[in-house]
Design a protein around this motif. Structure first.
Motif, mmCIF file in Angstrom:
data_model
loop_
_atom_site.group_PDB
_atom_site.id
_atom_site.type_symbol
_atom_site.label_atom_id
_atom_site.label_comp_id
_atom_site.label_asym_id
_atom_site.label_seq_id
_atom_site.Cartn_x
_atom_site.Cartn_y
_atom_site.Cartn_z
ATOM 1 N N ILE A 1 -7.751 6.679 -5.584
ATOM 2 C CA ILE A 1 -8.186 5.339 -5.158
ATOM 3 C C ILE A 1 -8.253 4.404 -6.361
ATOM 4 C CG2 ILE A 1 -10.165 4.038 -4.264
ATOM 5 C CD1 ILE A 1 -10.557 6.318 -2.254
ATOM 6 N N SER A 2 -8.717 4.933 -7.488
ATOM 7 C CA SER A 2 -8.759 4.119 -8.693
ATOM 8 C C SER A 2 -7.348 3.674 -9.094
ATOM 9 C CB SER A 2 -9.404 4.925 -9.830
ATOM 10 O OG SER A 2 -9.357 4.208 -11.029
ATOM 11 N N LYS A 3 -6.396 4.593 -9.036
ATOM 12 C CA LYS A 3 -5.011 4.246 -9.376
ATOM 13 C C LYS A 3 -4.412 3.296 -8.337
ATOM 14 C CE LYS A 3 -4.027 8.455 -11.952
ATOM 15 N NZ LYS A 3 -3.338 9.740 -11.939
ATOM 16 N N LEU A 4 -4.780 3.485 -7.059
ATOM 17 C CA LEU A 4 -4.301 2.571 -6.015
ATOM 18 C C LEU A 4 -4.779 1.149 -6.284
ATOM 19 C CD1 LEU A 4 -4.656 4.383 -2.564
ATOM 20 C CD2 LEU A 4 -2.579 3.449 -3.576
ATOM 21 N N ARG A 5 -6.068 1.024 -6.604
ATOM 22 C CA ARG A 5 -6.613 -0.301 -6.907
ATOM 23 C C ARG A 5 -5.855 -0.947 -8.056
ATOM 24 N NH1 ARG A 5 -12.434 1.821 -6.525
ATOM 25 N NH2 ARG A 5 -12.936 1.382 -4.369
ATOM 26 N N GLN A 6 -5.629 -0.152 -9.093
ATOM 27 C CA GLN A 6 -4.922 -0.667 -10.261
ATOM 28 C C GLN A 6 -3.488 -1.086 -9.881
ATOM 29 O OE1 GLN A 6 -4.680 2.126 -13.465
ATOM 30 N NE2 GLN A 6 -3.573 0.749 -14.797
ATOM 31 N N VAL B 1 0.835 -1.201 0.000
ATOM 32 C CA VAL B 1 0.000 0.000 0.000
ATOM 33 C C VAL B 1 0.873 1.256 0.000
ATOM 34 C CG1 VAL B 1 -1.684 1.341 1.331
ATOM 35 C CG2 VAL B 1 -2.003 -1.116 1.035
ATOM 36 N N THR B 2 1.911 1.254 0.823
ATOM 37 C CA THR B 2 2.821 2.402 0.881
ATOM 38 C C THR B 2 3.487 2.622 -0.474
ATOM 39 O OG1 THR B 2 3.217 2.026 3.226
ATOM 40 C CG2 THR B 2 4.825 3.384 2.069
ATOM 41 N N ALA B 3 3.941 1.548 -1.116
ATOM 42 C CA ALA B 3 4.578 1.655 -2.434
ATOM 43 C C ALA B 3 3.583 2.163 -3.473
ATOM 44 C CB ALA B 3 5.152 0.307 -2.857
ATOM 45 N N ALA B 4 2.351 1.678 -3.413
ATOM 46 C CA ALA B 4 1.324 2.123 -4.360
ATOM 47 C C ALA B 4 0.989 3.597 -4.141
ATOM 48 C CB ALA B 4 0.075 1.255 -4.232
ATOM 49 N N LEU B 5 0.941 4.020 -2.874
ATOM 50 C CA LEU B 5 0.698 5.432 -2.561
ATOM 51 C C LEU B 5 1.791 6.325 -3.133
ATOM 52 C CD1 LEU B 5 -0.602 5.529 1.127
ATOM 53 C CD2 LEU B 5 -1.687 6.584 -0.844
ATOM 54 N N GLU B 6 3.020 5.871 -3.050
ATOM 55 C CA GLU B 6 4.159 6.663 -3.529
ATOM 56 C C GLU B 6 4.111 6.866 -5.043
ATOM 57 O OE1 GLU B 6 5.357 7.600 0.043
ATOM 58 O OE2 GLU B 6 6.411 8.321 -1.719
ATOM 59 N N LYS B 7 3.431 5.979 -5.759
ATOM 60 C CA LYS B 7 3.330 6.088 -7.218
ATOM 61 C C LYS B 7 2.298 7.126 -7.658
ATOM 62 C CE LYS B 7 4.635 1.282 -8.138
ATOM 63 N NZ LYS B 7 4.172 -0.014 -8.651
ATOM 64 N N LEU B 8 1.427 7.536 -6.730
ATOM 65 C CA LEU B 8 0.377 8.488 -7.078
ATOM 66 C C LEU B 8 0.951 9.897 -7.238
ATOM 67 C CD1 LEU B 8 -2.465 7.504 -4.569
ATOM 68 C CD2 LEU B 8 -2.290 6.904 -6.979
ATOM 69 N N PRO B 9 0.280 10.734 -8.053
ATOM 70 C CA PRO B 9 0.665 12.146 -8.087
ATOM 71 C C PRO B 9 0.491 12.748 -6.685
ATOM 72 C CG PRO B 9 -0.806 11.614 -9.909
ATOM 73 C CD PRO B 9 -0.764 10.410 -9.012
ATOM 74 N N ALA B 10 1.332 13.690 -6.338
ATOM 75 C CA ALA B 10 1.342 14.267 -4.981
ATOM 76 C C ALA B 10 -0.036 14.765 -4.556
ATOM 77 C CB ALA B 10 2.360 15.394 -4.896
#
Length: 188
Positions: free
Chosen positions: A177-182, A130-139
């Protein structure tokens, strides 16, 4: 030619002060792209730069009557507004990032010594994913999600804290959230 363009822009501001939407459209057509370029250079974010430009032209619509041609040219005034709004937004984003990072540190929960070792390992692995996926999101999206889920703030409270519209907060959370799921489904 530059003087003509400047006096024409000053005339557009006078028309905008009288709520002439066509004049606002002409001013936007003339200065929208350069304003966006300046905002993007300061913020480094497409979404934030677009929001700044919308804020600036909204401010021009509301306060065109305050423009004083004896103090500056119309384009100088417009770019000053863009620069000021961009720097304000940058400061808010920097404060928000620092606050979100502090919240992430505070939110780290030690594993219970009573839990099964396998369960602990699974929780830690999922937390890392989850932390790694969060880091991939735009700020912008990551910050909105962290404020909502780690601090428990409502969309309205996040909007107030970040100085942006509630609809923008909801959009950022939904997209994030959509990008996190993906991202998470790709890791599984």
């Amino acid at each position: 030619m530059t003087g003509e363009k400047s006096s024409d822009s000053s005339l557009l501001l006078v028309q905008i002060a009288h709520k002439d939407q066509t004049a606002l459209a002409k001013l936007y057509d003339r200065y929208g792209r350069p304003s966006y370029g300046l905002a993007y250079k300061i913020l480094g974010s497409v979404e934030e730069a677009e929001e700044v430009v919308l804020d600036v032209f909204s401010q021009i619509w509301q306060k065109a009557a305050t423009y004083d041609p004896s103090r500056s040219r119309a384009d100088t005034w417009l770019f000053m507004l863009t620069r000021s709004r961009s720097l304000d937004r940058l400061r808010v984003l920097q404060r928000t990032v620092r606050a979100a990072q502090a919240c992430l540190e505070d939110a780290k929960i030690p594993s219970s010594s009573l839990a099964e070792p396998m369960e602990d390992a699974m929780i830690e692995e999922r937390s890392a994913q989850v932390t790694a996926a969060l880091e991939k999101l735009p700020a912008e999206q990551r910050i909105a999600i962290e404020l909502a889920y780690y601090q428990g703030l409502t969309c309205a409270a996040i909007a107030t804290k970040l100085g942006i519209p509630t609809g923008t907060v909801k959009t950022r959370i939904r997209l994030g959230i959509s990008k996190l799921r993906q991202n998470l489904s790709e890791e599984i």
